[in-house]
Motif scaffolding. Structure first.
Motif, PDB file in Angstrom:
ATOM      1  N   ILE A  59       0.816  -1.218   0.000  1.00  0.00           N
ATOM      2  CA  ILE A  59       0.000   0.000   0.000  1.00  0.00           C
ATOM      3  C   ILE A  59       0.854   1.274   0.000  1.00  0.00           C
ATOM      4  N   ARG A  60       1.771   1.391   0.947  1.00  0.00           N
ATOM      5  CA  ARG A  60       2.579   2.616   1.030  1.00  0.00           C
ATOM      6  C   ARG A  60       3.435   2.853  -0.210  1.00  0.00           C
ATOM      7  N   PRO A  61       4.108   1.835  -0.760  1.00  0.00           N
ATOM      8  CA  PRO A  61       4.870   2.094  -1.992  1.00  0.00           C
ATOM      9  C   PRO A  61       3.979   2.472  -3.173  1.00  0.00           C
ATOM     10  N   ALA A  62       2.763   1.911  -3.254  1.00  0.00           N
ATOM     11  CA  ALA A  62       1.881   2.202  -4.384  1.00  0.00           C
ATOM     12  C   ALA A  62       1.216   3.566  -4.267  1.00  0.00           C
ATOM     13  N   THR A  63       0.892   3.995  -3.045  1.00  0.00           N
ATOM     14  CA  THR A  63       0.155   5.253  -2.894  1.00  0.00           C
ATOM     15  C   THR A  63       1.050   6.444  -2.591  1.00  0.00           C
ATOM     16  N   LEU A  64       2.098   6.246  -1.823  1.00  0.00           N
ATOM     17  CA  LEU A  64       2.961   7.363  -1.432  1.00  0.00           C
ATOM     18  C   LEU A  64       4.301   7.359  -2.147  1.00  0.00           C
ATOM     19  N   ALA A  65       4.537   6.356  -2.973  1.00  0.00           N
ATOM     20  CA  ALA A  65       5.823   6.183  -3.648  1.00  0.00           C
ATOM     21  C   ALA A  65       6.956   6.168  -2.631  1.00  0.00           C
ATOM     22  N   ALA A  66       6.683   5.618  -1.477  1.00  0.00           N
ATOM     23  CA  ALA A  66       7.683   5.530  -0.417  1.00  0.00           C
ATOM     24  C   ALA A  66       8.513   4.275  -0.605  1.00  0.00           C
TER      25      ALA A  66
END
Length: 180
Positions: A59-66
């Motif tokens: 979720i975080r890599p897909a939505t926040l590009a984190a």
């Protein structure tokens, strides 16, 4: 003549050689009834660690590009495995209830150590970050509600769990990271 039998709890005294010593803690009957709470704690922990893994891996890599460090994912995967093993151990291994509840406290401490590692392993701990409330407070509260233990043992385990963040800051210092 009718003889009345008195129902009394089983004695918690242990015979050791010449002396009889009072056994500390909960009775074996109470522990056997409450040992399933350790399995519930393991299931709750597995669910929460899985939620964290899904958030960090997907979720975080897909939505926040984190960019989430791999060490976070490894810590979460390791604790999911520990929680699964604890659940299976409590449910299926024929051991004494006292040993299972003691291992429940150890499981509680491993979860606190995992949270502290996530807090301080990758990024160096900063003064502003250290002034915030740790997620270990939630771990302590949830574990004290679910895991069966005497109040004294739970307080001792909670104090050890609360010290996990300072311990991991010390580990970060030993690794050469700049710490406050």
């Amino acid at each position: 003549m009718i003889t009345h039998k008195t129902i009394a709890p089983r004695s918690t005294r242990i015979r050791t050689g010449l002396d009889t010593v009072q056994s500390p803690g909960l009775s074996d009957t109470m522990l056997s009834e409450h040992v399933q709470r350790v399995a519930i704690a393991a299931g709750v922990a597995a669910g929460l660690w899985t939620y964290g893994l899904i958030m960090d891996a997907l979720i975080r890599p897909a939505t926040l590009a984190a960019v989430i460090p791999r060490s976070n994912l490894f810590i979460e995967l390791a604790l999911i495995a520990v929680a699964g093993l604890m659940f299976l151990y409590v449910r299926y291994v024929p051991q004494s209830p006292r040993l299972k509840t003691d291992l429940g406290l150890l499981f509680f401490l491993l979860n606190a150590f995992g949270v502290a590692l996530l807090n301080n392993w990758v990024r160096p701990p900063s003064g502003a970050y250290l002034s915030q409330l740790s997620w270990n407070a939630v771990v302590i509260l949830v574990a004290s509600m679910i895991i069966p233990a005497t109040p004294r043992r739970m307080v001792i385990a909670s104090l050890i769990a609360a010290s996990m963040d300072p311990v991991t800051v010390w580990i970060a210092h030993l690794r050469g990271l700049a710490v406050p």
